[in-house]
Design an enzyme around this catalytic site. Structure first.
Site, mmCIF file in Angstrom:
data_model
loop_
_atom_site.group_PDB
_atom_site.id
_atom_site.type_symbol
_atom_site.label_atom_id
_atom_site.label_comp_id
_atom_site.label_asym_id
_atom_site.label_seq_id
_atom_site.Cartn_x
_atom_site.Cartn_y
_atom_site.Cartn_z
ATOM 1 C CD GLU A 109 -2.202 -1.284 2.944
ATOM 2 O OE1 GLU A 109 -2.112 -0.296 3.690
ATOM 3 O OE2 GLU A 109 -2.703 -2.359 3.284
ATOM 4 C CE LYS B 162 6.130 4.738 6.500
ATOM 5 N NZ LYS B 162 5.831 6.034 7.082
ATOM 6 N NE ARG C 243 -1.651 3.303 12.464
ATOM 7 C CZ ARG C 243 -0.779 2.315 12.671
ATOM 8 N NH1 ARG C 243 0.490 2.574 12.786
ATOM 9 N NH2 ARG C 243 -1.182 1.064 12.763
ATOM 10 N NE ARG D 126 3.165 6.158 16.665
ATOM 11 C CZ ARG D 126 4.089 5.548 15.967
ATOM 12 N NH1 ARG D 126 4.156 5.726 14.668
ATOM 13 N NH2 ARG D 126 4.965 4.780 16.549
ATOM 14 C CG PHE E 154 -3.759 1.473 6.843
ATOM 15 C CD1 PHE E 154 -3.563 0.754 7.999
ATOM 16 C CD2 PHE E 154 -3.307 2.773 6.765
ATOM 17 C CE1 PHE E 154 -2.910 1.326 9.072
ATOM 18 C CE2 PHE E 154 -2.654 3.365 7.833
ATOM 19 C CZ PHE E 154 -2.456 2.639 9.004
ATOM 20 N NE ARG F 79 9.224 -0.550 15.799
ATOM 21 C CZ ARG F 79 8.754 0.552 15.221
ATOM 22 N NH1 ARG F 79 8.539 0.568 13.918
ATOM 23 N NH2 ARG F 79 8.484 1.628 15.914
ATOM 24 C CE LYS G 218 9.800 2.074 9.578
ATOM 25 N NZ LYS G 218 9.490 2.786 10.786
HETATM 26 P P1 AMP Z 1 7.180 5.189 10.631
HETATM 27 O O1 AMP Z 1 6.384 6.274 11.377
HETATM 28 O O2 AMP Z 1 8.199 5.725 9.684
HETATM 29 O O3 AMP Z 1 7.663 4.126 11.576
HETATM 30 O O4 AMP Z 1 6.161 4.439 9.644
HETATM 31 C C1 AMP Z 1 5.052 3.748 10.120
HETATM 32 C C2 AMP Z 1 3.847 4.660 10.021
HETATM 33 O O5 AMP Z 1 3.465 4.859 8.669
HETATM 34 C C3 AMP Z 1 2.595 4.089 10.628
HETATM 35 O O6 AMP Z 1 2.583 4.234 12.007
HETATM 36 C C4 AMP Z 1 1.500 4.898 9.961
HETATM 37 O O7 AMP Z 1 1.282 6.069 10.709
HETATM 38 C C5 AMP Z 1 2.114 5.304 8.634
HETATM 39 N N1 AMP Z 1 1.436 4.746 7.444
HETATM 40 C C6 AMP Z 1 1.215 5.447 6.320
HETATM 41 N N2 AMP Z 1 0.609 4.701 5.395
HETATM 42 C C7 AMP Z 1 0.421 3.465 5.931
HETATM 43 C C8 AMP Z 1 -0.160 2.251 5.462
HETATM 44 N N3 AMP Z 1 -0.673 2.122 4.234
HETATM 45 N N4 AMP Z 1 -0.162 1.190 6.314
HETATM 46 C C9 AMP Z 1 0.371 1.283 7.547
HETATM 47 N N5 AMP Z 1 0.920 2.409 8.053
HETATM 48 C C10 AMP Z 1 0.954 3.503 7.246
#
Ligand code: AMP
Length: 590
Positions: free
Chosen positions: A243, A245, A250, A265, A335, A412, A418
């Site tokens: 999907e 990002k 969140r 979150r 999502f 996690r 990601k």
């Molecule tokens: P990070 O904050 O860099 O650890 O990336 C994870 C975060 O990406 C998640 O906590 C979400 O807030 C965000 N996110 C954006 N798009 C998505 C998606 N399609 N699925 C899951 N998380 C997503």
């Protein structure tokens, strides 16, 4: 249960930083508690009056506590103030001035009174607060008052995190760590450890197993691991669902009939901040009750372009909401669907959950809530194309998920990965670190009293924060001054119990503030404790600068030590393939 017993346990906890001792003290304390008291005990251990998403703030000014204390001990305020200046802690002042003998004050008395203090509003509220606090102090012995006053000031800071409390509960209820996983699972699904503890003490472990997601309680979010390239994702996960990002906020959306609530979150209740999403949810969600997970992003309606996190986060405010709504319109990309009409979907596969999500959401063009688009593939080239498409659209990258995986609340794991730009072996990805102290420094900023920040990452298995860098750039002058005053409120006389550090900063602070930093690379370093084993060197971020202050993340949401080690491996590996636009700067690249 007497407050005296609790205060004695708090004292023992305060004097140790060994996790095993803390667990033992907690288990002893829980064994003495009745099922009716165990939930409030769990809340008070974290200095709160309830679970984080619904605990009222105390809202009592320091001056008011000081005056009330002086009244309770019949001593002029100036003398109490002089003592406070000397000791730097009103709790210690109260301990000295009040009699040491046992009082018959119960834990329930303290909790009920503190709740009345916290919820008093309207005309005469201040006087009522003073009277309540004064009565409480007069009924306390010195030791009890020490902790009550610290709680009122939001400075309890016993150094125990949720993970240690869970171990203590497991030991008290089962005599060992055997119940830890069940407690943790239930906690992740309802975010209310007091509620889980009470269920455990009242109805036993089977009842804890039956705790599932509920519309009235936020669920801890699932989090993603990271991998460096589409090929490595396919190698590790096989067939995947991918999907876009989005780089927004969140948001967990809870619909219950005609009521819609939102949680961040960090489990903050932000209901009321996003009225257009709330009315869209009522219109678009076909179920009476549902819990959705997704990302809210501000966009420009003229160009259709999505704006970065720093813009979206402006919507997270309590006032001027109508103005914000027109200035920064939001889209919500759903999502995941975690429960629908009281059916727990967290144990279902991702594909089943998404199918249900598509069914439950009514959605026409221009509706603010939509389901994220996706592809399913086991082909690295196809994943690479999808990834590049998202980058072209100005997004951060993709999140790749295991199609058959359950929703792992609060975890996690490699069920979600990601994939951001991190190609040339440099650190293009940002890291979220927790501030554990600051140094005054000698440079031009020394006049503000803050020169650099000592920052740490999180080690969940041990509930510890290990230092990883010192940050001296990325904030404006005003930013540094604001940071200093924020940190001074969290100032700790000693190294906080959960912090592992070889560096002694000028000021220690309780781990609470999370900042997102961009660094040039990860290097081995003898100065930092991250990843340090025995006499080997640790790991450090080189040339870090602050990119944003992550008010939406709690200290336990910071990047983990494990992630730093993985990022170091990726940096060493340096893939041979170079995608065509790998040289273009990422969204945060300086
Ligand atoms: P990070 O904050 O860099 O650890 O990336 C994870 C975060 O990406 C998640 O906590 C979400 O807030 C965000 N996110 C954006 N798009 C998505 C998606 N399609 N699925 C899951 N998380 C997503």
């Amino acid at each position: 249960m007497l407050m005296r017993q609790v205060a004695e346990a708090f004292q023992s906890l305060e004097l140790t930083s060994k996790r095993s001792e803390m667990t033992r003290f907690l288990a002893d304390l829980f064994e003495q508690a009745s099922a009716e008291d165990v939930d409030i005990l769990v809340y008070l251990l974290r200095g709160r009056l309830g679970p984080p998403f619904e605990a009222p703030e105390f809202g009592v000014a320091e001056r008011l506590i000081l005056v009330t204390l002086s009244d309770a001990v019949a001593m002029p305020p100036c003398q109490v103030e002089a003592l406070y200046k000397k000791k730097g802690d009103l709790g210690l002042v109260a301990e000295e001035l009040l009699p040491q003998e046992r009082s018959n004050l119960t834990l329930r008395d303290v909790y009920d009174t503190l709740r009345q203090v916290a919820t008093a509003t309207g005309a005469g509220a201040q006087e009522r607060k003073i009277r309540l606090v004064s009565d409480l102090i007069k009924r306390s012995g010195g030791l009890e008052a020490k902790y009550i006053l610290r709680m009122l000031q939001g400075r309890l800071r016993l150094g125990v995190g949720d993970a240690t409390i869970i171990d203590g509960l497991s030991e008290a209820a089962g005599g060992d760590y055997g119940l830890r996983l069940q407690i943790e699972r239930a906690y992740n699904l309802c975010s209310d450890l007091g509620f889980v503890a009470r269920t455990l003490f009242t109805n036993g472990p089977t009842a804890v197993e039956q705790i599932g997601p509920r519309v009235e309680k936020p669920i801890m979010v699932a989090l993603a691991e990271r991998l460096p390239s589409p090929q490595q994702v396919i190698n590790k996960l096989g067939r995947v669902e991918a999907e876009p990002k989005y780089d927004g906020l969140r948001l967990q959306l809870h619909k219950d009939h005609d009521r819609v609530r939102f949680f961040t979150r960090r489990l903050e209740d932000v209901t009321g901040m996003f009225p257009e999403l709330a009315s869209a949810a009522l219109r678009q969600i076909r179920a009476e009750r549902a819990v959705l997970d997704g990302e809210a992003v501000v966009y420009n309606p003229e160009t259709g372009e999505y704006l970065p996190f720093q813009v979206t986060v402006r919507r997270k405010r309590k006032y001027g909401i109508a103005e914000m709504e027109t200035r920064y319109p939001l889209r919500y990309f759903a999502f995941d669907l975690l429960s629908v009409d009281d059916r727990d979907l967290t144990r279902e596969s991702l594909l089943t959950r998404r199918e249900e999500l598509v069914k439950v959401l009514r959605w026409r063009a221009d509706d603010p809530i939509e389901v994220t688009e996706n592809i399913i593939t086991d082909d690295a080239a196809e994943l690479e194309r999808f990834f590049q498409d998202q980058i072209q659209r100005g997004l951060e990258g993709v999140v790749v998920k295991r199609p058959d995986s359950p929703y792992q609340a609060g975890q996690r794991s490699f069920n979600w990965v990601k994939l951001k730009r991190a190609y040339r072996g440099e650190l293009r990805d940002t890291v979220d670190v927790v501030i554990v102290g600051y140094l005054v420094g000698k440079g031009k900023r020394a006049k503000f009293g803050i020169g650099s920040l000592l920052a740490a990452v999180y080690l969940p298995q041990q509930d510890k924060f290990r230092t990883v860098t010192k940050i001296g750039s990325g904030l404006t002058e005003v930013g540094w001054m604001e940071m200093k005053s924020r940190l001074d409120e969290l100032r700790s006389e000693r190294k906080p119990a959960r912090v592992d550090s070889l560096i002694e900063p000028d000021v220690w602070v309780e781990p609470a503030v999370v900042v997102e930093v961009l660094a040039d690379e990860i290097t081995r370093s003898p100065m930092h404790t991250t990843g340090k084993v025995g006499s080997e060197q640790g790991y450090a971020l080189r040339f870090p600068r602050v990119v944003s202050i992550r008010m939406d993340k709690g200290p336990e949401d910071a990047t983990s030590e494990q992630e730093i080690l993985e990022m170091y491996q990726m940096q060493q590996a340096r893939p041979v393939e170079q995608p065509p636009d790998a040289g273009k700067p990422g969204k945060h690249a300086a």
